[in-house]
Scaffold this motif. Structure first.
Motif, PDB file in Angstrom:
ATOM      1  N   VAL A  40       0.831  -1.253   0.106  1.00 20.83           N
ATOM      2  CA  VAL A  40      -0.051   0.163   0.199  1.00 20.83           C
ATOM      3  C   VAL A  40       0.924   1.220   0.129  1.00 20.83           C
ATOM      4  O   VAL A  40       2.068   1.130   0.279  1.00 20.83           O
ATOM      5  CB  VAL A  40      -0.803   0.067   1.185  1.00 20.83           C
ATOM      6  N   SER A  41       0.435   2.340  -0.138  1.00 24.29           N
ATOM      7  CA  SER A  41       1.086   3.523  -0.255  1.00 24.29           C
ATOM      8  C   SER A  41       1.331   4.246   1.192  1.00 24.29           C
ATOM      9  O   SER A  41       0.534   3.612   1.838  1.00 24.29           O
ATOM     10  CB  SER A  41       0.358   4.514  -1.282  1.00 24.29           C
ATOM     11  N   PHE A  42       2.193   5.085   1.313  1.00 24.76           N
ATOM     12  CA  PHE A  42       2.472   5.495   2.735  1.00 24.76           C
ATOM     13  C   PHE A  42       2.137   6.983   2.735  1.00 24.76           C
ATOM     14  O   PHE A  42       2.465   7.754   1.876  1.00 24.76           O
ATOM     15  CB  PHE A  42       3.889   5.414   2.877  1.00 24.76           C
ATOM     16  N   LYS A  43       1.229   7.372   3.845  1.00 18.74           N
ATOM     17  CA  LYS A  43       1.115   8.838   4.247  1.00 18.74           C
ATOM     18  C   LYS A  43       2.514   9.030   5.124  1.00 18.74           C
ATOM     19  O   LYS A  43       2.679   8.379   5.864  1.00 18.74           O
ATOM     20  CB  LYS A  43      -0.292   8.894   4.891  1.00 18.74           C
ATOM     21  N   THR A  44       2.969  10.486   4.890  1.00 21.07           N
ATOM     22  CA  THR A  44       3.927  11.050   5.531  1.00 21.07           C
ATOM     23  C   THR A  44       3.545  10.929   7.069  1.00 21.07           C
ATOM     24  O   THR A  44       4.416  10.626   7.778  1.00 21.07           O
ATOM     25  CB  THR A  44       4.261  12.145   5.024  1.00 21.07           C
ATOM     26  N   ARG A  45       2.426  11.312   7.439  1.00 18.50           N
ATOM     27  CA  ARG A  45       1.781  11.527   8.640  1.00 18.50           C
ATOM     28  C   ARG A  45       1.879  10.305   9.511  1.00 18.50           C
ATOM     29  O   ARG A  45       2.345   9.982  10.586  1.00 18.50           O
ATOM     30  CB  ARG A  45       0.435  12.133   8.848  1.00 18.50           C
ATOM     31  N   ASP A  46       1.423   8.986   8.717  1.00 19.15           N
ATOM     32  CA  ASP A  46       1.545   7.680   9.465  1.00 19.15           C
ATOM     33  C   ASP A  46       3.004   7.248   9.826  1.00 19.15           C
ATOM     34  O   ASP A  46       3.283   6.680  10.865  1.00 19.15           O
ATOM     35  CB  ASP A  46       0.810   6.633   8.457  1.00 19.15           C
ATOM     36  N   VAL A  47       3.843   7.734   8.758  1.00 19.18           N
ATOM     37  CA  VAL A  47       5.299   7.357   8.842  1.00 19.18           C
ATOM     38  C   VAL A  47       5.762   7.845  10.195  1.00 19.18           C
ATOM     39  O   VAL A  47       6.688   7.474  10.886  1.00 19.18           O
ATOM     40  CB  VAL A  47       6.225   7.021   7.637  1.00 19.18           C
ATOM     41  N   GLU A  48       5.651   9.084  10.254  1.00 21.54           N
ATOM     42  CA  GLU A  48       6.132   9.989  11.235  1.00 21.54           C
ATOM     43  C   GLU A  48       5.578   9.528  12.649  1.00 21.54           C
ATOM     44  O   GLU A  48       6.522   9.534  13.461  1.00 21.54           O
ATOM     45  CB  GLU A  48       5.770  11.307  11.112  1.00 21.54           C
ATOM     46  N   ASP A  49       4.334   9.234  12.782  1.00 22.00           N
ATOM     47  CA  ASP A  49       3.768   8.620  14.030  1.00 22.00           C
ATOM     48  C   ASP A  49       4.161   7.318  14.275  1.00 22.00           C
ATOM     49  O   ASP A  49       4.723   7.023  15.442  1.00 22.00           O
ATOM     50  CB  ASP A  49       2.266   8.752  13.898  1.00 22.00           C
ATOM     51  N   LEU A  50       4.602   6.404  13.374  1.00 21.53           N
ATOM     52  CA  LEU A  50       5.118   5.033  13.674  1.00 21.53           C
ATOM     53  C   LEU A  50       6.589   5.196  13.983  1.00 21.53           C
ATOM     54  O   LEU A  50       7.065   4.681  14.968  1.00 21.53           O
ATOM     55  CB  LEU A  50       5.073   4.303  12.372  1.00 21.53           C
ATOM     56  N   LEU A  51       7.495   6.091  13.560  1.00 18.99           N
ATOM     57  CA  LEU A  51       8.820   6.588  13.747  1.00 18.99           C
ATOM     58  C   LEU A  51       8.782   6.911  15.333  1.00 18.99           C
ATOM     59  O   LEU A  51       9.880   6.434  16.043  1.00 18.99           O
ATOM     60  CB  LEU A  51       9.340   7.185  12.908  1.00 18.99           C
ATOM     61  N   THR A  52       7.997   7.726  15.676  1.00 17.40           N
ATOM     62  CA  THR A  52       7.926   8.284  17.043  1.00 17.40           C
ATOM     63  C   THR A  52       7.372   7.127  17.988  1.00 17.40           C
ATOM     64  O   THR A  52       8.126   6.877  18.811  1.00 17.40           O
ATOM     65  CB  THR A  52       6.627   9.339  17.319  1.00 17.40           C
ATOM     66  N   LEU A  53       6.609   6.496  17.556  1.00 20.85           N
ATOM     67  CA  LEU A  53       6.221   5.191  18.577  1.00 20.85           C
ATOM     68  C   LEU A  53       7.364   4.370  18.646  1.00 20.85           C
ATOM     69  O   LEU A  53       7.353   3.672  19.651  1.00 20.85           O
ATOM     70  CB  LEU A  53       5.164   4.323  18.028  1.00 20.85           C
ATOM     71  N   TYR A  54       8.225   4.035  17.516  1.00 14.42           N
ATOM     72  CA  TYR A  54       9.063   2.963  17.448  1.00 14.42           C
ATOM     73  C   TYR A  54      10.733   3.546  18.388  1.00 14.42           C
ATOM     74  O   TYR A  54      11.696   3.228  18.159  1.00 14.42           O
ATOM     75  CB  TYR A  54       9.476   2.535  16.042  1.00 14.42           C
ATOM     76  N   GLY A  55      10.234   4.730  18.691  1.00 15.03           N
ATOM     77  CA  GLY A  55      11.442   5.531  19.615  1.00 15.03           C
ATOM     78  C   GLY A  55      12.507   6.351  18.553  1.00 15.03           C
ATOM     79  O   GLY A  55      13.781   6.336  18.957  1.00 15.03           O
ATOM     80  N   ILE A  56      12.269   6.405  17.350  1.00 16.01           N
ATOM     81  CA  ILE A  56      13.191   6.993  16.510  1.00 16.01           C
ATOM     82  C   ILE A  56      13.199   8.493  16.601  1.00 16.01           C
ATOM     83  O   ILE A  56      12.423   9.253  15.935  1.00 16.01           O
ATOM     84  CB  ILE A  56      13.039   6.410  14.949  1.00 16.01           C
ATOM     85  N   SER A  57      14.196   9.075  17.287  1.00 17.77           N
ATOM     86  CA  SER A  57      14.041  10.511  17.559  1.00 17.77           C
ATOM     87  C   SER A  57      15.322  11.175  16.704  1.00 17.77           C
ATOM     88  O   SER A  57      15.073  12.594  16.395  1.00 17.77           O
ATOM     89  CB  SER A  57      14.528  10.836  19.093  1.00 17.77           C
ATOM     90  N   ASP A  58      16.224  10.556  16.215  1.00 17.39           N
ATOM     91  CA  ASP A  58      17.398  10.945  15.441  1.00 17.39           C
ATOM     92  C   ASP A  58      17.002  11.557  14.258  1.00 17.39           C
ATOM     93  O   ASP A  58      16.178  10.990  13.425  1.00 17.39           O
ATOM     94  CB  ASP A  58      18.448  10.034  15.275  1.00 17.39           C
ATOM     95  N   GLU A  59      17.034  12.973  14.192  1.00 10.24           N
ATOM     96  CA  GLU A  59      16.446  13.769  12.842  1.00 10.24           C
ATOM     97  C   GLU A  59      16.995  13.208  11.688  1.00 10.24           C
ATOM     98  O   GLU A  59      16.359  12.946  10.623  1.00 10.24           O
ATOM     99  CB  GLU A  59      16.761  15.063  13.037  1.00 10.24           C
ATOM    100  N   VAL A  60      18.397  12.782  11.473  1.00 11.33           N
ATOM    101  CA  VAL A  60      19.072  12.195  10.319  1.00 11.33           C
ATOM    102  C   VAL A  60      18.256  10.791   9.857  1.00 11.33           C
ATOM    103  O   VAL A  60      17.887  10.692   8.793  1.00 11.33           O
ATOM    104  CB  VAL A  60      20.306  12.238  10.429  1.00 11.33           C
ATOM    105  N   GLU A  61      18.075  10.120  10.822  1.00 11.86           N
ATOM    106  CA  GLU A  61      17.430   8.709  10.742  1.00 11.86           C
ATOM    107  C   GLU A  61      16.065   8.863  10.181  1.00 11.86           C
ATOM    108  O   GLU A  61      15.518   8.207   9.260  1.00 11.86           O
ATOM    109  CB  GLU A  61      17.542   7.709  11.524  1.00 11.86           C
TER     110      GLU A  61
END
Length: 274
Positions: A40-61
């Motif tokens: 399926v396609s990806f919404k940027t907002r969904d990916v941002e929320d998932l990265l926050t949930l997964y603890g990815i805070s490094d801006e580069v990553e």
């Protein structure tokens, strides 16, 4: 697929279930599964929320993965041909273009990546009965465009076993078949191409289930995909146990077929008879 596999890896590393991940983006568990499989396609907002949930805070990553999400939503060049393609085939073209290794067994006709323009036109006309000349030419143009990937500097490895039936079944007139056989002889000399012919004289073999393609990708997180085309649809298999069976079948086909040099001699013999 690449973004989906990265998201799956991050989720599993945090011990988060698909259900919990889906809840965080107001979606179902099955939606997360489809995202992780790249279906399926990806919404940027969904990916941002998932990265926050997964603890990815490094801006580069984060930006690297968000950039991948934006790239994943850009339509590939082949989408301009969807008007003349069956609904399941654009997915295959995208996977083929991303693959670093393409392994094939073909029995009905010469594989599309190895067809001459004249042979491709004969195949398309046979398969698209009643289609307008313009639609036939667009399908042929797509096939020729796909072939550029096999000749590029970063071309994938292409290993194919062609059943002798595919070489003896005529598409077009004798000149078309003679030209196709010569093209196979020529392209088999390319360093990224390994072409073998399974001769009639061998008898029964492990390709009894019919044609199939195995696609492998440069990213280690991506599983191999087996592509099986049917009359009205196609199957994409990526379960390890399914892929393993097709890999074993192809390995046996390669072992039982003459090597590339002997197969080239067989092609030369067939060309002389055509």
């Amino acid at each position: 697929m690449l973004l989906g596999s990265q998201l799956r890896r991050l989720r599993e590393a945090r011990g988060i279930t698909r259900e919990a991940a889906g809840y965080s983006i107001r979606a179902s568990e099955s939606k997360i599964s489809r995202m992780e499989l790249g279906r399926v396609s990806f919404k940027t907002r969904d990916v941002e929320d998932l990265l926050t949930l997964y603890g990815i805070s490094d801006e580069v990553e984060r930006e690297s993965l968000l950039s991948l999400a934006r790239e994943a939503n850009v339509a590939g060049w082949w989408h301009s041909y969807t008007d003349v393609l069956p609904s399941w085939f654009p997915t295959y073209v995208g996977l083929e273009g991303a693959a670093s290794l393409i392994r094939v067994y073909e029995v009905q006709f010469v594989h599309g990546l190895l067809q001459t323009e004249e042979y491709a036109r004969a195949v398309v006309r046979r398969g698209m009965k009643g289609a307008s000349p313009a639609d036939v030419e667009r399908r042929v143009a797509l096939r020729l465009e796909r072939q550029k990937h096999l000749l590029a500097d970063n071309a994938p490895e292409f290993h194919i076993v062609l059943d002798e039936a595919a070489l003896r079944r005529p598409y077009g007139d004798r000149d078309v078949m003679r030209g196709q056989l010569q093209h196979l002889i020529d392209v088999s000399e390319r360093p990224n191409v390994r072409l073998q012919v399974m001769p009639f004289s061998f008898g029964g073999h492990s390709g009894e289930s019919g044609a199939f393609t195995i696609l492998s990708f440069p990213d280690a997180d991506l599983s191999d995909v087996v592509y099986l085309e049917q009359l009205t649809s196609a199957l994409y298999l990526d379960k390890r146990e399914d892929v393993a069976q097709y890999e074993q079948a192809l390995k046996e086909l390669q072992q039982d077929s003459p090597g590339p040099d002997e197969s080239r001699d067989l092609l030369r013999g067939l060309r002389q008879l055509t």
